[in-house]
Design an enzyme around this catalytic site. Structure first.
Site, short mmCIF file in Angstrom:
data_model
loop_
_atom_site.label_atom_id
_atom_site.label_comp_id
_atom_site.label_asym_id
_atom_site.label_seq_id
_atom_site.Cartn_x
_atom_site.Cartn_y
_atom_site.Cartn_z
N TYR A 1 -1.20 -6.71 14.08
CA TYR A 1 -0.41 -7.72 13.59
C TYR A 1 0.89 -8.67 14.09
O TYR A 1 1.04 -8.33 15.23
CB TYR A 1 1.21 -6.72 13.05
CG TYR A 1 0.66 -6.25 11.52
CD1 TYR A 1 -0.10 -6.49 10.16
CD2 TYR A 1 0.30 -4.41 11.20
CE1 TYR A 1 -0.30 -5.94 8.86
CE2 TYR A 1 -0.38 -4.10 10.71
CZ TYR A 1 -0.53 -4.43 9.73
OH TYR A 1 -1.26 -3.61 8.84
N GLY B 1 -0.67 -6.81 4.60
CA GLY B 1 -1.01 -7.35 3.32
C GLY B 1 -0.01 -6.11 2.24
O GLY B 1 1.11 -5.85 1.88
N GLU C 1 -8.43 -12.11 3.71
CA GLU C 1 -8.48 -10.98 4.54
C GLU C 1 -9.79 -10.83 4.80
O GLU C 1 -10.98 -11.05 4.21
CB GLU C 1 -8.07 -9.61 3.33
CG GLU C 1 -7.59 -9.95 2.31
CD GLU C 1 -7.14 -8.60 1.93
OE1 GLU C 1 -7.77 -7.31 1.53
OE2 GLU C 1 -6.54 -8.39 0.31
N1 RBF Z 1 -11.34 -7.55 -3.81
C1 RBF Z 1 -11.67 -7.49 -5.45
O1 RBF Z 1 -10.46 -7.59 -5.93
N2 RBF Z 1 -12.79 -8.00 -5.43
C2 RBF Z 1 -13.47 -8.96 -4.53
O2 RBF Z 1 -15.17 -8.23 -5.51
C3 RBF Z 1 -13.29 -8.09 -2.99
N3 RBF Z 1 -14.40 -7.99 -2.25
C4 RBF Z 1 -14.07 -8.09 -1.31
C5 RBF Z 1 -15.00 -8.15 -0.29
C6 RBF Z 1 -15.09 -8.23 0.98
C7 RBF Z 1 -15.88 -8.67 2.13
C8 RBF Z 1 -13.25 -8.22 1.81
C9 RBF Z 1 -13.21 -7.64 3.04
C10 RBF Z 1 -12.42 -7.60 0.77
C11 RBF Z 1 -12.73 -7.31 -0.49
N4 RBF Z 1 -11.73 -7.46 -1.64
C12 RBF Z 1 -12.28 -7.88 -3.05
C13 RBF Z 1 -10.39 -7.28 -1.63
C14 RBF Z 1 -10.25 -6.06 -1.20
O3 RBF Z 1 -9.81 -5.95 -2.70
C15 RBF Z 1 -8.76 -5.86 -0.69
O4 RBF Z 1 -9.18 -5.54 0.88
C16 RBF Z 1 -7.79 -4.60 -0.59
O5 RBF Z 1 -7.99 -4.42 -1.96
C17 RBF Z 1 -7.39 -4.31 -0.03
O6 RBF Z 1 -5.97 -5.29 -0.03
P1 ADP Z 2 -2.24 -4.34 5.48
O1 ADP Z 2 -2.30 -4.45 4.12
O2 ADP Z 2 -1.48 -4.60 5.68
O3 ADP Z 2 -3.14 -5.89 5.69
P2 ADP Z 2 -4.73 -2.58 6.15
O4 ADP Z 2 -5.01 -1.47 6.14
O5 ADP Z 2 -6.08 -3.83 5.39
O6 ADP Z 2 -2.82 -3.71 5.95
O7 ADP Z 2 -4.76 -2.82 8.12
C1 ADP Z 2 -5.37 -3.99 7.58
C2 ADP Z 2 -4.54 -3.85 9.78
O8 ADP Z 2 -5.72 -3.51 11.07
C3 ADP Z 2 -4.97 -5.13 10.26
O9 ADP Z 2 -3.57 -6.46 10.37
C4 ADP Z 2 -4.84 -5.49 11.39
O10 ADP Z 2 -3.50 -5.04 12.59
C5 ADP Z 2 -5.18 -4.33 12.18
N1 ADP Z 2 -7.24 -3.69 12.61
C6 ADP Z 2 -7.49 -2.92 13.09
N2 ADP Z 2 -9.15 -3.34 13.26
C7 ADP Z 2 -9.56 -3.96 12.40
C8 ADP Z 2 -9.85 -4.62 11.63
N3 ADP Z 2 -11.70 -4.40 12.76
N4 ADP Z 2 -10.58 -5.57 11.09
C9 ADP Z 2 -9.15 -6.12 10.85
N5 ADP Z 2 -8.36 -5.39 10.56
C10 ADP Z 2 -7.75 -4.09 11.80
MG MG Z 3 -5.29 -5.74 4.11
#
Ligand code: RBF
Ligand code: ADP
Ligand code: MG
Length: 149
Positions: free
Chosen positions: A96, A18, A84
């Site tokens: 990954y 990501g 995501e």
């Molecule tokens: N990103 C946003 O910009 N606005 C949101 O309301 C938002 N809600 C989220 C809710 C959930 C359950 C998850 C898993 C992610 C959400 N995100 C949201 C994304 C979040 O900003 C992102 O996972 C982190 O920035 C990492 O890329």
């Molecule tokens: P990225 O910015 O690369 O998405 P994150 O900090 O969001 O990194 O971490 C996501 C990664 O963590 C996933 O791609 C996966 O490989 C690993 N991971 C480990 N445990 C979990 C979980 N419970 N839910 C989602 N991803 C997980």
């Molecule tokens: Mg991520």
């Protein structure tokens, strides 16, 4: 709280890196799906939002609760659309490159921008609480889609 979808949404794809914003450090790792998975018509702009569902990883038969975000991450003013998934299970490792299968069964709320990152994280944790409370009464975890073929 959670609106049960009339028709579930099915996502299957490869876990890709990501934005590396360190969500894992904040206790919210989100497995990002490859872009081809996002291009299916059922995931058009009207599908953007925060959801709950069931998820499985790689060749494993295990099915977990999950919350996910589909859309543009308005809090970060993103220029890329993402799907995501935060799987509510401690894997203790990265996956990954593995296949991720998600069956979305409930809609929680629209994506939003928040005052600050702390408020965003608080909201995401509340989304997870909603999912943990509501998912046990919803069907889907036995869906053949979640099996590795
Ligand atoms: N990103 C946003 O910009 N606005 C949101 O309301 C938002 N809600 C989220 C809710 C959930 C359950 C998850 C898993 C992610 C959400 N995100 C949201 C994304 C979040 O900003 C992102 O996972 C982190 O920035 C990492 O890329
Ligand atoms: P990225 O910015 O690369 O998405 P994150 O900090 O969001 O990194 O971490 C996501 C990664 O963590 C996933 O791609 C996966 O490989 C690993 N991971 C480990 N445990 C979990 C979980 N419970 N839910 C989602 N991803 C997980
Ligand atoms: Mg991520």
């Amino acid at each position: 709280m959670l609106r049960v979808l009339e028709t579930p949404l099915y996502l299957k794809g490869t876990v890709v890196p990501g934005f590396g914003r360190g969500s894992k450090m904040l206790g919210i790792p989100t497995a990002n799906l490859n872009e081809e998975t996002l291009r299916q018509h059922k995931l058009d702009e009207t599908a953007n939002g925060i959801y709950a569902g069931f998820a499985a990883v790689g060749t494993s038969e295990d099915v977990y609760h999950a919350v996910l975000s589909v859309g543009w991450n308005p809090h970060f003013k993103n220029e890329r659309r993402t799907a995501e998934t935060w799987i509510l299970h401690d894997f203790g490792r990265d996956f990954y490159g593995d296949e991720l299968r998600v069956m979305i069964v409930g809609y929680i709320r629209p994506e939003a921008a928040f005052e600050n990152i702390g408020t965003l994280i608080q909201q995401i944790k509340m989304d997870a609480e909603i999912a943990k409370k509501e998912l046990p009464r919803l069907s889907g975890r036995d869906d053949p889609f979640l099996k590795y073929v």
